[in-house]
Design a protein around this motif. Structure first.
Motif, PDB file in Angstrom:
ATOM      1  N   LEU A   8       0.573  -1.214  -0.109  1.00 25.17           N
ATOM      2  CA  LEU A   8      -0.676  -0.094   0.240  1.00 25.17           C
ATOM      3  C   LEU A   8       0.983   0.988   0.203  1.00 25.17           C
ATOM      4  O   LEU A   8       0.535   2.392  -0.440  1.00 25.17           O
ATOM      5  CB  LEU A   8      -1.076  -0.276   1.349  1.00 25.17           C
ATOM      6  N   THR A  45      -9.672  -2.480  -0.658  1.00 24.90           N
ATOM      7  CA  THR A  45      -9.677  -1.221   0.607  1.00 24.90           C
ATOM      8  C   THR A  45      -9.417  -0.374   0.769  1.00 24.90           C
ATOM      9  O   THR A  45      -9.945   0.748   1.045  1.00 24.90           O
ATOM     10  CB  THR A  45      -9.247  -1.708   1.953  1.00 24.90           C
ATOM     11  N   THR A  46      -8.521  -0.247   0.457  1.00 26.55           N
ATOM     12  CA  THR A  46      -7.559   1.628  -0.151  1.00 26.55           C
ATOM     13  C   THR A  46      -8.271   2.383  -0.895  1.00 26.55           C
ATOM     14  O   THR A  46      -8.699   3.208  -0.560  1.00 26.55           O
ATOM     15  CB  THR A  46      -5.822   1.021  -0.582  1.00 26.55           C
ATOM     16  N   LYS A  50     -10.567   6.176  -0.039  1.00 30.50           N
ATOM     17  CA  LYS A  50     -10.475   6.823  -1.005  1.00 30.50           C
ATOM     18  C   LYS A  50     -11.679   8.127  -1.288  1.00 30.50           C
ATOM     19  O   LYS A  50     -11.556   9.310  -1.481  1.00 30.50           O
ATOM     20  CB  LYS A  50      -9.257   6.760  -2.568  1.00 30.50           C
ATOM     21  N   HIS A 104      -5.843   3.611  -9.089  1.00 28.40           N
ATOM     22  CA  HIS A 104      -5.540   2.641  -9.112  1.00 28.40           C
ATOM     23  C   HIS A 104      -6.785   1.458  -9.328  1.00 28.40           C
ATOM     24  O   HIS A 104      -6.647  -0.138  -9.126  1.00 28.40           O
ATOM     25  CB  HIS A 104      -6.106   3.108  -7.221  1.00 28.40           C
TER      26      HIS A 104
END
Length: 523
Positions: A8, A45-46, A50, A104
């Protein structure tokens, strides 16, 4: 877990405003990752985190929310009058964070061939989550900026020109359609097989709601019947529970506590962003407009402005005011329970004004003063700061940031059906009215009259939730905005007056980038 955390930290900020300057990452960067489903889940999840920054605890208020806020007075009228000062190209109204999130998603999709230890079904699940996020971002970019770039992949570095808004919207549709493989919300599970209860995760119902919104927006912009038909079709599948269980909360009280309030669990919620007190624990009440624009009108009793200050201290103590008369005109039927539950003692808020003091300064006489202003109460379950020096100040409201709920979708379908001259258009309108304590709609049912009434009902039901500007543009009801918007010519609109200007940083190392014509000429 250590490997995931390191990964990450290595995530590049793909596709920021000057995304065309980002150098391609060597494939070796990702070689050691995606060995388990948990690795893939960590990237999603990241992206969800965001999303909180974009739609939850966002740090800049979209100017459109302010332009469309139904209030009589706003402390900075430039923000409601298309003034150049309200649309800075050097500041925060940039599309970089949306492209960052798209980058992403593309990174995950581009590297899907590396996934190991994951079944085809679960691979499709996580890629569908990424594609939903991409579709949502492209939809927002198209609504806010119109023409915009469409990066071909996560490692694109060449200069890239803007594509027409229609192509950006078609890209949003393409991404959303790839997410139609998702299960219904009730069947979502994480990499360990545990139920995913958060409605920030996309489900089949979420994806079809996105498609309904995209097609309705395209219908409003381009006037083609097929778009309204597609929007009506997707909305119907959600409303008729063909892709999950959704229902209106039985009462407005339950709507406020469950859907929009502290309970955070509601069958009416279709898509929401998880926002906790920790996400914005450094904020104060003046910053809560970032969550919902209507919070600007939440000044009393739970928020930190007394009614006499609202009445006499504008704009020192409050940013926006709306009169009782304006609210009564918007909610004309006295039996509408939203008059009582969205507004605090509408038309009855008062204070005692001292008219005489004795020689020692002690009050000996006063009069009752009834406020001319209305006090919004839709969000009143507040979280108060425990930070030293700021104790007791409102820092947040309890509840998630709801982007789509069933009442919204029902009224959108009603609009689609009115556009298509379907007699059933009034049924969805009546569902929302009856929940608010009103009888069935008995006014004219010709297409334009009914569409205007549906818009007015959206104004009432969704007051302060952030949809109003886009409702106005989709319907062409610029009479609901300031004189500056009302005086726009057809050429102004064609040149992009209803969109944001392109931020200066988007031109970095990109000689193919062009400014929105309306804002270029004005500058």
């Amino acid at each position: 877990m250590k490997r995931i955390l390191i990964y990450l930290l290595l995530l590049p900020l793909f596709a920021c405003d000057d995304f065309l300057t980002v150098e391609s990452e060597n494939d070796v960067t990702y070689y050691s990752y995606f060995k388990t489903e948990q690795d893939v889940e960590a990237i999603v999840t990241t992206m969800l985190a965001k999303e909180i920054g974009l739609w939850g605890a966002k740090m800049n208020v979209p100017i459109f929310d302010i332009a469309a806020l139904p209030c009589d007075e706003y402390s900075d009228e430039d923000k409601r009058e298309l003034a150049l000062s309200a649309f800075p190209i050097d500041g925060g109204m940039a599309w970089g964070n949306f492209y960052n999130l798209i980058g992403h998603a593309d990174m995950l999709i581009d590297n899907s061939f590396r996934f190991e230890g994951i079944s085809k079904e679960r691979k499709e699940f996580w890629l569908a989550q990424a594609n939903f996020i991409k579709g949502l971002c492209y939809f927002e970019i198209a609504r806010m900026w119109g023409d915009a770039p469409i990066p071909p992949n996560s490692t694109a570095t060449d200069p890239l020109a803007k594509s027409p808004a229609k192509e950006v919207l078609e890209k949003a549709v393409e991404c959303a359609e790839k997410a139609l493989v998702l299960p219904i919300h009730e069947k979502l599970v994480d990499s360990y097989g545990n139920a995913l209860v958060s409605k920030q995760y996309a489900s089949l119902g979420t994806v079809k709601t996105l498609l309904a919104n995209i097609y309705a927006w395209m219908g409003g912009l381009y006037g083609e019947k097929m778009y309204w038909e597609k929007a009506e079709e997707y909305a119907s599948e959600v409303i008729e529970r063909k892709c999950g269980f959704y229902r209106l909360e039985p009462t407005i009280e339950q709507l406020l506590s469950r859907t929009l309030g502290e309970v955070r669990v509601s069958d009416e919620t279709i898509f929401s962003i998880e926002v906790s007190e920790k996400d914005i624990d450094y904020m104060n009440v003046r910053w809560l407009e970032y969550l919902y624009p209507g919070i600007l009108l939440c000044t009393y009793p739970e928020f930190n402005a007394r009614p006499d200050r609202v009445e006499n201290g504008f704009p020192l103590y409050v940013t926006a005011r709306v009169s009782v008369e304006t609210v009564e005109n918007m909610f004309p039927e006295e039996e509408d329970v939203r008059r009582d539950l969205y507004w605090y003692h509408l038309g009855e808020v008062f204070w005692w004004e001292i008219t005489k003091r004795d020689e020692d300064g002690k009050a000996i006489d006063s009069i009752k003063v009834v406020s001319d202003y209305a006090y919004f109460y839709k969000w009143h379950d507040v979280i108060r700061s425990k930070i030293e020096g700021n104790e007791g100040q409102v820092q947040n409201v309890k509840g998630n940031r709801v982007l789509w709920r069933l009442a919204d979708l029902k009224l959108l379908r009603a609009e689609c059906r009115a556009r298509l001259n379907m007699a059933t258009a009034v049924e969805d309108l009546n569902d929302v009215r009856e929940r608010a304590g009103l009888g069935k709609y008995s006014g004219p049912t010709d297409g334009e009259s009914l569409r205007r009434e549906i818009f007015n009902e959206r104004d009432r039901e969704l007051f302060g939730e952030g949809q109003r500007y886009f409702d106005i543009v989709r319907n062409g009801y610029l009479d609901k905005l300031s004189w500056a918007y009302q005086n726009l010519t057809d050429k102004d609109i064609a040149n992009g007056a209803l969109y944001l200007p392109v931020a200066k940083k988007s031109f970095n190392n990109n000689d193919l980038m062009t400014q929105n014509k309306y804002w270029l000429w004005r500058r």
